[in-house]
Design a protein around this motif. Structure first.
Motif, PDB file in Angstrom:
ATOM      1  N   ALA A 158       3.040  18.107  -6.026  1.00 42.57           N
ATOM      2  CA  ALA A 158       3.871  19.293  -5.821  1.00 42.57           C
ATOM      3  C   ALA A 158       5.160  18.935  -5.081  1.00 42.57           C
ATOM      4  O   ALA A 158       6.229  19.474  -5.382  1.00 42.57           O
ATOM      5  CB  ALA A 158       3.091  20.348  -5.045  1.00 42.57           C
ATOM      6  N   ALA A 159       5.060  18.029  -4.130  1.00 42.21           N
ATOM      7  CA  ALA A 159       6.243  17.607  -3.381  1.00 42.21           C
ATOM      8  C   ALA A 159       7.230  16.886  -4.289  1.00 42.21           C
ATOM      9  O   ALA A 159       8.447  17.134  -4.234  1.00 42.21           O
ATOM     10  CB  ALA A 159       5.838  16.708  -2.213  1.00 42.21           C
ATOM     11  N   GLN A 160       6.711  15.992  -5.141  1.00 42.03           N
ATOM     12  CA  GLN A 160       7.591  15.259  -6.052  1.00 42.03           C
ATOM     13  C   GLN A 160       8.277  16.218  -7.028  1.00 42.03           C
ATOM     14  O   GLN A 160       9.484  16.106  -7.287  1.00 42.03           O
ATOM     15  CB  GLN A 160       6.789  14.211  -6.830  1.00 42.03           C
ATOM     16  N   LEU A 161       7.527  17.187  -7.557  1.00 34.90           N
ATOM     17  CA  LEU A 161       8.109  18.151  -8.482  1.00 34.90           C
ATOM     18  C   LEU A 161       9.174  19.009  -7.801  1.00 34.90           C
ATOM     19  O   LEU A 161      10.209  19.335  -8.406  1.00 34.90           O
ATOM     20  CB  LEU A 161       7.019  19.050  -9.070  1.00 34.90           C
ATOM     21  N   SER A 162       8.936  19.359  -6.541  1.00 38.05           N
ATOM     22  CA  SER A 162       9.910  20.153  -5.796  1.00 38.05           C
ATOM     23  C   SER A 162      11.235  19.410  -5.677  1.00 38.05           C
ATOM     24  O   SER A 162      12.316  19.997  -5.822  1.00 38.05           O
ATOM     25  CB  SER A 162       9.366  20.482  -4.409  1.00 38.05           C
ATOM     26  N   ILE A 163      11.143  18.108  -5.427  1.00 43.05           N
ATOM     27  CA  ILE A 163      12.357  17.287  -5.317  1.00 43.05           C
ATOM     28  C   ILE A 163      13.036  17.151  -6.678  1.00 43.05           C
ATOM     29  O   ILE A 163      14.262  17.301  -6.801  1.00 43.05           O
ATOM     30  CB  ILE A 163      12.012  15.905  -4.726  1.00 43.05           C
ATOM     31  N   GLU A 164      12.240  16.889  -7.708  1.00 48.49           N
ATOM     32  CA  GLU A 164      12.810  16.686  -9.043  1.00 48.49           C
ATOM     33  C   GLU A 164      13.452  17.951  -9.600  1.00 48.49           C
ATOM     34  O   GLU A 164      14.441  17.881 -10.338  1.00 48.49           O
ATOM     35  CB  GLU A 164      11.717  16.182  -9.999  1.00 48.49           C
ATOM     36  N   HIS A 165      12.913  19.109  -9.250  1.00 48.46           N
ATOM     37  CA  HIS A 165      13.409  20.366  -9.804  1.00 48.46           C
ATOM     38  C   HIS A 165      14.639  20.901  -9.075  1.00 48.46           C
ATOM     39  O   HIS A 165      15.238  21.886  -9.512  1.00 48.46           O
ATOM     40  CB  HIS A 165      12.312  21.425  -9.794  1.00 48.46           C
ATOM     41  N   PHE A 166      15.010  20.262  -7.971  1.00 54.13           N
ATOM     42  CA  PHE A 166      16.141  20.763  -7.188  1.00 54.13           C
ATOM     43  C   PHE A 166      17.400  20.889  -8.038  1.00 54.13           C
ATOM     44  O   PHE A 166      18.141  21.866  -7.937  1.00 54.13           O
ATOM     45  CB  PHE A 166      16.414  19.833  -5.996  1.00 54.13           C
ATOM     46  N   TRP A 167      17.643  19.885  -8.898  1.00 54.41           N
ATOM     47  CA  TRP A 167      18.886  19.853  -9.661  1.00 54.41           C
ATOM     48  C   TRP A 167      18.772  20.510 -11.043  1.00 54.41           C
ATOM     49  O   TRP A 167      19.698  20.404 -11.846  1.00 54.41           O
ATOM     50  CB  TRP A 167      19.363  18.410  -9.846  1.00 54.41           C
ATOM     51  N   ALA A 168      17.656  21.183 -11.323  1.00 56.73           N
ATOM     52  CA  ALA A 168      17.482  21.805 -12.641  1.00 56.73           C
ATOM     53  C   ALA A 168      18.634  22.768 -12.929  1.00 56.73           C
ATOM     54  O   ALA A 168      18.923  23.675 -12.145  1.00 56.73           O
ATOM     55  CB  ALA A 168      16.153  22.548 -12.702  1.00 56.73           C
ATOM     56  N   GLY A 169      19.305  22.551 -14.049  1.00 59.88           N
ATOM     57  CA  GLY A 169      20.412  23.422 -14.439  1.00 59.88           C
ATOM     58  C   GLY A 169      21.705  23.198 -13.692  1.00 59.88           C
ATOM     59  O   GLY A 169      22.711  23.874 -13.959  1.00 59.88           O
TER      60      GLY A 169
END
Length: 345
Positions: A272-283
């Motif tokens: 969940a932590a890794q996904l939170s970081i990866e999704h920061f720049w979505a869009g």
């Protein structure tokens, strides 16, 4: 025949163009208008497929073909879940060159491109990968240094060129990353490159659909403003991306720190932590390029951004690059050629 005609003859023959200047594939930027403008000006435009569906790519290729009868390519990401279908779209449209980026392509992907009649271009961030790509069937290579904008590797073009150009002779090699002037193109051609790929200079071109605020951010920026994304903790890898420092990049550091705190407190598991970081720049790239949010969006740019001083038509940019290269060669030989400004006029 001019010195450039001689030096990039192999690249021009491979691309089917008057000049061996490729446009970098930039998501949201390298679409029909910019791609056709580059090809019509004697260069080689490349559509950035990115996350497009096959239907969207089909429409984009058709629209580009309506704007130019010159050769252009399509850049596909090897990790795209519909890669096979995207290759099929390129083949159906008889696209002359397909670039497979983002990893070493599978044998089936290579076979599909080549059996479909297209030439395959691969990205080689190291000599060992260059040799591997040639073995599996790449018809040409792009070696891109860490000076480039967007997703980057760890090694500068200056080093990659010294490692790869003297060694790889089987296929044409195009250099990319931090190139903003013709003198640099000339130098790499003299080292053995067959041509050059530029992205940042073209992103701010008149024909680019990027928002005016996006282009103005390029004009204001210096080389040192184009920085790679920072990874705060080795437990949570961050894919390095080079762009202009802004509020978004500063918030990303704070977001990583807060995510790490929550992970250590047991509020997040590792995934969940890794996904939170990866999704920061979505869009975030679309917000910058299309909406003009250059403070919170991702303003991807290479270190050559400091050489973007005006919004110019693509044809003027290419003429300027050629004039700079020819003037640099003439200065060494004592000849006299028109300067860049008069050639571009």
């Amino acid at each position: 025949m001019s010195v450039l005609d001689h030096l990039w003859a192999r690249g021009c023959a491979f691309l089917g163009t008057r000049t061996a200047i490729m446009g970098g594939a930039m998501s949201w930027v390298s679409e029909r208008h910019l791609v056709s403008a580059i090809s019509n000006a004697g260069g080689f435009g490349v559509i950035a497929c990115g996350s497009m569906t096959p239907a969207l790519l089909d429409a984009e290729i058709a629209a580009t073909q309506a704007l130019t009868d010159k050769p252009f390519g399509v850049n596909l990401i090897t990790m795209h879940p519909q890669l096979d279908e995207l290759i099929g779209v390129c083949v159906a449209h008889k696209v002359s060159h397909v670039v497979l980026a983002g990893g070493v392509p599978t044998a089936s992907a290579v076979r599909a491109v080549k059996d479909g009649g297209a030439r395959l271009i691969g990205f080689a961030p190291a000599l060992v990968l260059a040799k591997r790509l040639i073995r599996i069937g790449a018809d040409a290579l792009v070696i891109e240094g860490s000076e480039a904008g967007g997703h980057i590797g760890p090694v500068s073009l200056a080093v990659l060129a010294q490692e790869i150009l003297p060694t790889v002779r089987e296929v044409p090699v195009f250099v990319a990353g931090g190139i903003g002037r013709g003198e640099a193109i000339l130098a790499f051609l003299e080292m053995g490159a067959s041509g050059a790929q530029l992205g940042t200079r073209f992103a701010a071109a008149t024909e680019s659909i990027a928002h005016p605020r996006f282009k103005q951010a390029f004009i204001r920026a210096n080389a040192r403003d184009a920085v790679p994304s920072v990874q705060l903790d080795a437990q949570f890898p961050v894919i390095p991306v080079r762009g202009l420092a802004n509020d978004g990049t500063r918030r990303f550091l704070a977001h990583q720190a807060e995510t790490l705190r929550r992970f250590q407190a047991g509020e997040f598991d590792r995934e969940a932590a890794q996904l939170s970081i990866e999704h920061f720049w979505a869009g975030a790239l679309r917000r910058a390029v299309i909406d003009g949010d250059v403070e919170q969006g991702s303003v991807m740019a290479g270190q050559s951004v400091g050489m973007v001083t005006a919004i110019q038509p693509v044809a003027v940019i290419i003429a300027e690059l050629i004039a700079q290269a020819e003037a640099a060669h003439a200065a060494r030989s004592g000849a006299c050629v028109p300067d860049a400004a008069s050639a571009a006029a």
